[in-house]
Write an enzyme that holds these catalytic residues in place. Sequence first.
Site, PDB file in Angstrom:
ATOM      1  N   GLY A   1       1.123  -0.958  -0.041  1.00  0.00           N
ATOM      2  CA  GLY A   1      -0.030  -0.193   0.275  1.00  0.00           C
ATOM      3  C   GLY A   1       1.103   1.151   0.014  1.00  0.00           C
ATOM      4  O   GLY A   1       2.163   0.835   0.660  1.00  0.00           O
TER       5      GLY A   1
ATOM      6  N   ARG B   1      -0.111   9.340   1.636  1.00  0.00           N
ATOM      7  CA  ARG B   1       0.646  10.555   1.573  1.00  0.00           C
ATOM      8  C   ARG B   1       2.009  10.608   2.613  1.00  0.00           C
ATOM      9  O   ARG B   1       2.546  11.399   2.557  1.00  0.00           O
ATOM     10  CB  ARG B   1      -0.598  11.679   1.656  1.00  0.00           C
ATOM     11  CG  ARG B   1      -0.775  11.315   3.207  1.00  0.00           C
ATOM     12  CD  ARG B   1      -2.174  13.024   3.252  1.00  0.00           C
ATOM     13  NE  ARG B   1      -2.844  12.260   4.855  1.00  0.00           N
ATOM     14  CZ  ARG B   1      -3.813  12.712   4.737  1.00  0.00           C
ATOM     15  NH1 ARG B   1      -5.231  14.153   4.404  1.00  0.00           N
ATOM     16  NH2 ARG B   1      -4.417  11.971   6.361  1.00  0.00           N
ATOM     17  N   TYR B   2       1.835  10.045   3.154  1.00  0.00           N
ATOM     18  CA  TYR B   2       3.088   9.237   4.441  1.00  0.00           C
ATOM     19  C   TYR B   2       4.081   9.173   3.863  1.00  0.00           C
ATOM     20  O   TYR B   2       5.181   8.615   4.631  1.00  0.00           O
ATOM     21  CB  TYR B   2       2.220   8.854   5.761  1.00  0.00           C
ATOM     22  CG  TYR B   2       1.766   7.808   5.266  1.00  0.00           C
ATOM     23  CD1 TYR B   2       2.674   6.594   5.465  1.00  0.00           C
ATOM     24  CD2 TYR B   2       0.147   7.815   5.341  1.00  0.00           C
ATOM     25  CE1 TYR B   2       1.828   5.481   5.427  1.00  0.00           C
ATOM     26  CE2 TYR B   2      -0.464   6.222   5.065  1.00  0.00           C
ATOM     27  CZ  TYR B   2       0.333   5.315   5.151  1.00  0.00           C
ATOM     28  OH  TYR B   2       0.306   4.291   5.416  1.00  0.00           O
TER      29      TYR B   2
ATOM     30  N   GLU C   1       4.847   4.940   2.525  1.00  0.00           N
ATOM     31  CA  GLU C   1       4.530   2.724   1.739  1.00  0.00           C
ATOM     32  C   GLU C   1       4.079   1.849   3.016  1.00  0.00           C
ATOM     33  O   GLU C   1       5.201   2.569   4.093  1.00  0.00           O
ATOM     34  CB  GLU C   1       5.281   2.848   0.566  1.00  0.00           C
ATOM     35  CG  GLU C   1       5.254   1.560   0.208  1.00  0.00           C
ATOM     36  CD  GLU C   1       5.860   1.799  -1.548  1.00  0.00           C
ATOM     37  OE1 GLU C   1       6.051   0.784  -2.484  1.00  0.00           O
ATOM     38  OE2 GLU C   1       7.203   2.559  -1.442  1.00  0.00           O
TER      39      GLU C   1
ATOM     40  N   ASP D   1      -8.166  11.358  12.855  1.00  0.00           N
ATOM     41  CA  ASP D   1      -8.580  11.217  11.271  1.00  0.00           C
ATOM     42  C   ASP D   1      -8.922   9.371  10.880  1.00  0.00           C
ATOM     43  O   ASP D   1      -8.481   8.590  10.291  1.00  0.00           O
ATOM     44  CB  ASP D   1      -6.477  10.907  11.105  1.00  0.00           C
ATOM     45  CG  ASP D   1      -6.992  10.722   9.253  1.00  0.00           C
ATOM     46  OD1 ASP D   1      -7.836  11.500   8.325  1.00  0.00           O
ATOM     47  OD2 ASP D   1      -5.467  10.899   8.640  1.00  0.00           O
TER      48      ASP D   1
END
Length: 522
Positions: free
Chosen positions: A227, A230-231, A233, A348
């Site tokens: 996967g 944005r942060y 992998e 979040d």
Amino acid sequence: MAEMGEVRLSFRQLLFALLLLLASLQTVMSAALTLRCYCWPDCPIHAVNNTCIAEANAKCYSAMVRTSYGEDIMTYGCLSGDEGQSTMQCKGDIVYHLTPKTIACCDNGTHCNRDLKPIYKYFATTTPATGPENYNGFSDHMLQVVIVVTVTFCLICIIITGTCLYFRFKRQQKRHLEEAEREQFIPAGESLKELIEQSQSSGSGSGLPLLVQRTIAKQINLVKSIGKGRYGEVWMGKWRGEKVAVKIFFTTEEASWFRETELYQTVLLRHENILGFIAADIKGTGSWTQLFLITDMHEHGSLHDYLKEHTINAHSMLVLAHSAANGLAHLHTEIYGTRGKPAIAHRDIKSKNILVKKNGTCCIADLGLAVRSISETNEVDIAPNTRQGTKRYMAPEVLDETIQKNHFDAFKQADMYSFGLVLWEIARRCVSGGIVEEYQIPYQDLIPSDPSFEDVRKLVCVDRQRPAIPNRWTSDEYLRTMAKIMQECWNHHPAARLTSLRVKKTLYKMEESMELSIKDLI
């Protein structure tokens, strides 16, 4: 390591070799730069092969005398080392002599005087004197200088390279020793479960010792990427045959990595419905850096991916919803005591940040944006990073920027709004009466796939729209109750929303009631 040590020079040996090379170099330079003159016909006693060695500050000369018979007599040799006398002798041709005389001097190389052609400056004839065959002394001298300089440069390069390799090997040896020292903290055959249980039984409740974490991180084998976000992998990795998830952050997301690592180290955070933290470490040097966060591996993936691929029955729906609410309630709850746990708000909550375990329960993941309550000072510890939550799941007060950031309860209430949307995603995939809806993310039909902040703010705050409740839910007891819970969670007014503890208890009662019904049927 032993083989490397056998071929490696010690620092003292290198220094001794360097001194020997410099001494040899000095000898070679001295020999190369000593001035040798061609002598003929009269040579000193020490001359060899018509070569005399000039004194310091002396020069070689070539002189010619023309006899009264018109014959030119040439002589070659070394002048005196007296600098003044040597200069006077070299200018002897400008003085008038009864017998024509001329002289030329040089000091630019071995046998440089052999190719000198003295001429008469004050007499009619300018015929060059005859003498031995010319010899290219200048070229010979320059060749020697070039050879000496080249050899010197090569020797210096060899010494520098050897020294650099020596210190590099020393650093590698030190690193290998450090790694070996770390590895001894984890005996052979020790599993992750055993290590974590030992850590829990020691009373820390805040994860494995840092030294053990670093050892595990260095022994991880990355298998495949599972996967991206944005942060960074997420990879599936293996440690001693056990599967783990390795979250590799971008270097620009160091603040998120540090925050999440810090929160996972919180005392008493470990819980069956919070993603199990194993280790964190920074790997790499210079411009290449990897920020590792190693956690339990759950092959079903996120709740988002699971719901896209699977439909569920009412019991599975309640198990997923109750376990997720259980994890969120544990985060939100402060545990008092000398080694207590602070209340934490996630900030979040979404289906992609909730993972599905093998037994069908959920666990909360991704604490990079979480905030803590400091009860002693009644303050909120907010992460100093630039990341924001997911716009689609943001509460109205976050979107219109009216949230009271100095009150911790405001962040918990914002979490509950987001959790209400997650419950809606779960309920849509529950089959009742043979009917089920296609999987959708919240507001999928109302805003773009990558909405702007203003798009979501207008929809949620101005128009006050919420996800649609399908008509079929009203005819199913469990879906009808789920609809009521989610609607109370996403209420526009934060104070009117249900708490995570209230949702957890309600869902637990529903799950317990269903299990009793199933037993009665059996």
